[in-house]
Write a protein that holds these residues in place. Structure first.
Motif, PDB file in Angstrom:
ATOM      1  N   LYS A   1      31.819  -1.069 -17.473  1.00  0.00           N
ATOM      2  CA  LYS A   1      31.830   0.306 -16.960  1.00  0.00           C
ATOM      3  C   LYS A   1      30.558   0.721 -16.213  1.00  0.00           C
ATOM      4  CE  LYS A   1      30.672   3.160 -21.032  1.00  0.00           C
ATOM      5  NZ  LYS A   1      29.452   3.776 -20.607  1.00  0.00           N
ATOM      6  N   ASP A   2      29.408   0.129 -16.563  1.00  0.00           N
ATOM      7  CA  ASP A   2      28.176   0.494 -15.856  1.00  0.00           C
ATOM      8  C   ASP A   2      27.686  -0.624 -14.939  1.00  0.00           C
ATOM      9  OD1 ASP A   2      28.149   2.956 -17.147  1.00  0.00           O
ATOM     10  OD2 ASP A   2      27.090   2.140 -18.876  1.00  0.00           O
ATOM     11  N   ALA A   3      28.627  -1.440 -14.454  1.00  0.00           N
ATOM     12  CA  ALA A   3      28.253  -2.639 -13.684  1.00  0.00           C
ATOM     13  C   ALA A   3      27.411  -2.286 -12.456  1.00  0.00           C
ATOM     14  CB  ALA A   3      29.510  -3.396 -13.274  1.00  0.00           C
ATOM     15  N   PHE A   4      27.781  -1.220 -11.745  1.00  0.00           N
ATOM     16  CA  PHE A   4      27.041  -0.854 -10.534  1.00  0.00           C
ATOM     17  C   PHE A   4      26.814   0.650 -10.514  1.00  0.00           C
ATOM     18  CE2 PHE A   4      29.321  -4.709  -9.386  1.00  0.00           C
ATOM     19  CZ  PHE A   4      28.262  -5.485  -8.930  1.00  0.00           C
ATOM     20  N   ILE A   5      25.549   1.045 -10.452  1.00  0.00           N
ATOM     21  CA  ILE A   5      25.246   2.470 -10.310  1.00  0.00           C
ATOM     22  C   ILE A   5      24.314   2.601  -9.107  1.00  0.00           C
ATOM     23  CG2 ILE A   5      24.213   4.503 -11.388  1.00  0.00           C
ATOM     24  CD1 ILE A   5      25.075   3.308 -14.109  1.00  0.00           C
ATOM     25  N   LEU A   6      24.825   3.264  -8.063  1.00  0.00           N
ATOM     26  CA  LEU A   6      24.028   3.420  -6.842  1.00  0.00           C
ATOM     27  C   LEU A   6      23.063   4.586  -7.038  1.00  0.00           C
ATOM     28  CD1 LEU A   6      23.716   2.391  -3.891  1.00  0.00           C
ATOM     29  CD2 LEU A   6      25.250   4.249  -3.222  1.00  0.00           C
ATOM     30  N   ASN A   7      21.762   4.299  -6.876  1.00  0.00           N
ATOM     31  CA  ASN A   7      20.757   5.366  -6.970  1.00  0.00           C
ATOM     32  C   ASN A   7      19.761   5.207  -5.814  1.00  0.00           C
ATOM     33  OD1 ASN A   7      19.181   3.207  -7.711  1.00  0.00           O
ATOM     34  ND2 ASN A   7      19.385   3.623  -9.900  1.00  0.00           N
ATOM     35  N   LYS A   8      18.789   6.110  -5.738  1.00  0.00           N
ATOM     36  CA  LYS A   8      17.845   6.102  -4.603  1.00  0.00           C
ATOM     37  C   LYS A   8      17.101   4.775  -4.519  1.00  0.00           C
ATOM     38  CE  LYS A   8      17.089  10.867  -3.513  1.00  0.00           C
ATOM     39  NZ  LYS A   8      16.363  12.090  -3.710  1.00  0.00           N
ATOM     40  N   GLU A   9      16.762   4.247  -5.670  1.00  0.00           N
ATOM     41  CA  GLU A   9      16.006   2.982  -5.710  1.00  0.00           C
ATOM     42  C   GLU A   9      16.795   1.847  -5.025  1.00  0.00           C
ATOM     43  OE1 GLU A   9      15.497   1.386  -9.600  1.00  0.00           O
ATOM     44  OE2 GLU A   9      13.363   1.119  -9.259  1.00  0.00           O
ATOM     45  N   LYS A  10      18.075   1.798  -5.305  1.00  0.00           N
ATOM     46  CA  LYS A  10      18.892   0.710  -4.748  1.00  0.00           C
ATOM     47  C   LYS A  10      19.082   0.857  -3.236  1.00  0.00           C
ATOM     48  CE  LYS A  10      21.319  -1.072  -8.699  1.00  0.00           C
ATOM     49  NZ  LYS A  10      21.667  -0.095  -9.728  1.00  0.00           N
ATOM     50  N   LEU A  11      18.834   2.075  -2.726  1.00  0.00           N
ATOM     51  CA  LEU A  11      19.012   2.292  -1.280  1.00  0.00           C
ATOM     52  C   LEU A  11      17.726   2.028  -0.495  1.00  0.00           C
ATOM     53  CD1 LEU A  11      21.190   5.555  -1.053  1.00  0.00           C
ATOM     54  CD2 LEU A  11      21.842   3.264  -0.311  1.00  0.00           C
ATOM     55  N   HIS A  12      16.669   1.576  -1.186  1.00  0.00           N
ATOM     56  CA  HIS A  12      15.350   1.526  -0.519  1.00  0.00           C
ATOM     57  C   HIS A  12      15.346   0.635   0.719  1.00  0.00           C
ATOM     58  CE1 HIS A  12      14.701  -2.313  -2.624  1.00  0.00           C
ATOM     59  NE2 HIS A  12      13.787  -2.531  -1.724  1.00  0.00           N
ATOM     60  N   ASN A  13      16.169  -0.425   0.730  1.00  0.00           N
ATOM     61  CA  ASN A  13      16.184  -1.312   1.900  1.00  0.00           C
ATOM     62  C   ASN A  13      17.483  -1.192   2.707  1.00  0.00           C
ATOM     63  OD1 ASN A  13      17.758  -2.468  -0.024  1.00  0.00           O
ATOM     64  ND2 ASN A  13      16.994  -4.555   0.219  1.00  0.00           N
ATOM     65  N   ALA A  14      18.193  -0.065   2.529  1.00  0.00           N
ATOM     66  CA  ALA A  14      19.457   0.149   3.268  1.00  0.00           C
ATOM     67  C   ALA A  14      19.162   0.612   4.691  1.00  0.00           C
ATOM     68  CB  ALA A  14      20.295   1.192   2.555  1.00  0.00           C
ATOM     69  N   ASN A  15      20.139   0.371   5.597  1.00  0.00           N
ATOM     70  CA  ASN A  15      20.002   0.848   6.974  1.00  0.00           C
ATOM     71  C   ASN A  15      19.928   2.369   7.030  1.00  0.00           C
ATOM     72  OD1 ASN A  15      20.039  -1.552   8.449  1.00  0.00           O
ATOM     73  ND2 ASN A  15      22.252  -1.747   8.129  1.00  0.00           N
ATOM     74  N   GLU A  16      19.203   2.851   8.048  1.00  0.00           N
ATOM     75  CA  GLU A  16      19.105   4.298   8.263  1.00  0.00           C
ATOM     76  C   GLU A  16      20.474   4.885   8.591  1.00  0.00           C
ATOM     77  OE1 GLU A  16      16.583   6.697   8.099  1.00  0.00           O
ATOM     78  OE2 GLU A  16      15.801   5.039   6.892  1.00  0.00           O
ATOM     79  N   ASP A  17      21.315   4.092   9.252  1.00  0.00           N
ATOM     80  CA  ASP A  17      22.631   4.624   9.640  1.00  0.00           C
ATOM     81  C   ASP A  17      23.757   4.083   8.751  1.00  0.00           C
ATOM     82  OD1 ASP A  17      22.646   2.074  10.529  1.00  0.00           O
ATOM     83  OD2 ASP A  17      23.425   2.518  12.536  1.00  0.00           O
ATOM     84  N   LEU A  18      23.412   3.657   7.550  1.00  0.00           N
ATOM     85  CA  LEU A  18      24.441   3.256   6.582  1.00  0.00           C
ATOM     86  C   LEU A  18      25.377   4.452   6.336  1.00  0.00           C
ATOM     87  CD1 LEU A  18      25.372   1.151   4.325  1.00  0.00           C
ATOM     88  CD2 LEU A  18      23.923   2.464   2.772  1.00  0.00           C
ATOM     89  N   THR A  19      26.667   4.177   6.172  1.00  0.00           N
ATOM     90  CA  THR A  19      27.604   5.228   5.754  1.00  0.00           C
ATOM     91  C   THR A  19      28.046   4.910   4.333  1.00  0.00           C
ATOM     92  OG1 THR A  19      28.378   5.567   8.017  1.00  0.00           O
ATOM     93  CG2 THR A  19      29.835   6.327   6.254  1.00  0.00           C
ATOM     94  N   ILE A  20      27.766   5.825   3.406  1.00  0.00           N
ATOM     95  CA  ILE A  20      28.145   5.600   1.999  1.00  0.00           C
ATOM     96  C   ILE A  20      29.459   6.336   1.748  1.00  0.00           C
ATOM     97  CG2 ILE A  20      27.473   5.847  -0.426  1.00  0.00           C
ATOM     98  CD1 ILE A  20      24.540   6.135   0.608  1.00  0.00           C
ATOM     99  N   MET A  21      30.453   5.565   1.322  1.00  0.00           N
ATOM    100  CA  MET A  21      31.779   6.142   1.090  1.00  0.00           C
ATOM    101  C   MET A  21      32.213   5.888  -0.344  1.00  0.00           C
ATOM    102  SD  MET A  21      33.488   4.919   4.695  1.00  0.00           S
ATOM    103  CE  MET A  21      35.096   5.595   4.380  1.00  0.00           C
ATOM    104  N   HIS A  22      33.182   6.658  -0.786  1.00  0.00           N
ATOM    105  CA  HIS A  22      33.771   6.482  -2.128  1.00  0.00           C
ATOM    106  C   HIS A  22      35.099   7.244  -2.085  1.00  0.00           C
ATOM    107  CE1 HIS A  22      34.505   6.517  -6.389  1.00  0.00           C
ATOM    108  NE2 HIS A  22      33.292   6.109  -6.726  1.00  0.00           N
TER     109      HIS A  22
END
Ligand code: CP
Length: 357
Positions: free
Chosen positions: A241-262
């Motif tokens: 149930k807690d396999a993946f939790i997206l937080n600010k830390e995990k986004l540190h090396n993400a693209n500036e124009d990443l689109t996060i969807m859910h």
């Protein structure tokens, strides 16, 4: 008459036309205010929903039509043992178009076989959720201006997540789309998605178990919930149930124009402090769901007298039993039918697409 059971029922040109229609609805809403005057949408929801049911209802109301239906199986005659076939046959006397959600896989296929009016699959168990996919495609198009040449990361429960299955089927038809499939090994995409969809499409894909390493590669990050209701045991669910939790830390090396969807609902897989990040688009995505469903209702009603697109060859197999315990054919009295789905002559259950021996 045409139904929407999966996005593969639509050609790419038809999907593109539907997206263009949704964009026109967004820009010129007044033009469509009476487009469905005197038309009725029946929403048959045997399983809970917030976005899909209410956005369908809002869509029909904004088109000048009206809605009827139920929001849980308990308030329908399903509790008395009525089959999906009979329910849909009856309701198709009362409405012009049906949107149906059901926990059993293949329920929408069964409904379409009996219905006198177009049926839209609003989610059938862990199998497919094509209107979510149309929502996702509209969102990607509005954010990126294209549906080609994108690296799409899909993260979470890729085994039971029907929105993931439908999105892979749809996006793999566009040029130069690359998939990064991020999940625990036990929750990876079903075998048929690899063998019948990804491999024949020629799309590049890889399966990984960690999100951090692949983050810089992604144009789209599509997070999904671990689907508690589809697990065979509570213990198995708790393990993942807690396999993946997206937080600010995990986004540190993400693209500036990443689109996060859910597709939502979220449980805890996206930390709420991401909501204010300009790359978070899941609330816009939910709004797009209303516009694309307006476009879909208009299109299916327009197509009411047209023939369905060619489907794969149907072959009846006597004595065949689908091995999927969630398949509707194992719960209702239905003919067991299989179909050939690829050039290698693979047979799949017509209802839930599970491979047949
Ligand atoms: N995305 C989605 O299908 O949400 P609901 O379950 O609330 O309809």
């Amino acid at each position: 008459m045409r139904h929407l059971l999966d996005t593969t029922d639509l050609t790419l040109d038809e999907i593109d036309e539907m997206i263009s229609l949704a964009v026109d609805i967004i820009e010129n809403g007044d033009k469509y205010a009476e487009a469905c005057k005197r038309k009725k949408l029946a929403t048959l929801f045997f399983e809970p929903s917030t976005r899909t049911r209410l956005s369908f209802e809002a869509a029909m109301l904004e088109l000048g039509g009206s809605v009827l239906g139920f929001s849980e199986a308990a308030s329908s005659s399903a509790t008395k043992g009525e089959s999906v076939s009979d329910t849909v046959r009856i309701v198709s006397n009362y409405a012009d178009i049906i949107a149906m959600r059901h926990p059993l896989e293949g329920a929408a296929q069964v409904a379409s076989a009996k219905s006198l009016i177009p049926v839209i699959n609003a989610g059938d168990g862990g199998h497919a959720h094509p209107t979510q996919t149309l929502t996702d495609l509209l969102t990607i198009f509005r954010e990126k201006g294209r549906l080609e040449n994108l690296t799409v990361g899909l993260c979470g429960d890729l085994k039971f997540g029907r929105t993931v299955h439908s999105l892979i089927k749809a996006m793999s038809r566009y040029k130069k789309v690359r998939f990064v499939l991020i999940s625990p090994k036990e929750l990876s995409v079903p075998e048929y998605i690899i063998s019948d969809v990804l491999k024949p499409s020629g799309c590049e894909y890889k399966e990984v178990t960690s999100i951090e390493d692949v983050m810089p590669e992604l144009d789209i990050l599509y997070m999904t919930r671990i689907q508690r209701e589809r697990f065979y045991s509570q213990e198995e669910y708790l393990r993942h149930k807690d396999a993946f939790i997206l937080n600010k830390e995990k986004l540190h090396n993400a693209n500036e124009d990443l689109t996060i969807m859910h597709p939502l609902p979220r449980v805890n897989e996206i930390s709420t402090d991401i909501d204010s990040d300009p790359r978070a688009k899941y609330f816009e995505q939910a709004l797009n769901g209303k516009y694309i469903r307006m476009a879909l209702i208009l299109t299916l009603l327009k197509w009411k007298d047209s023939e369905p697109a060619e489907t794969s060859k149907m072959i009846t197999i006597n004595g065949y039993e689908c091995t999927n315990p969630h398949c509707i054919s194992n719960h209702e009295n239905l003919p067991q039918v299989s179909k050939v789905t690829d050039n290698r002559g693979t047979f799949r259950c017509i209802y839930c697409e599970t491979r047949t021996k």
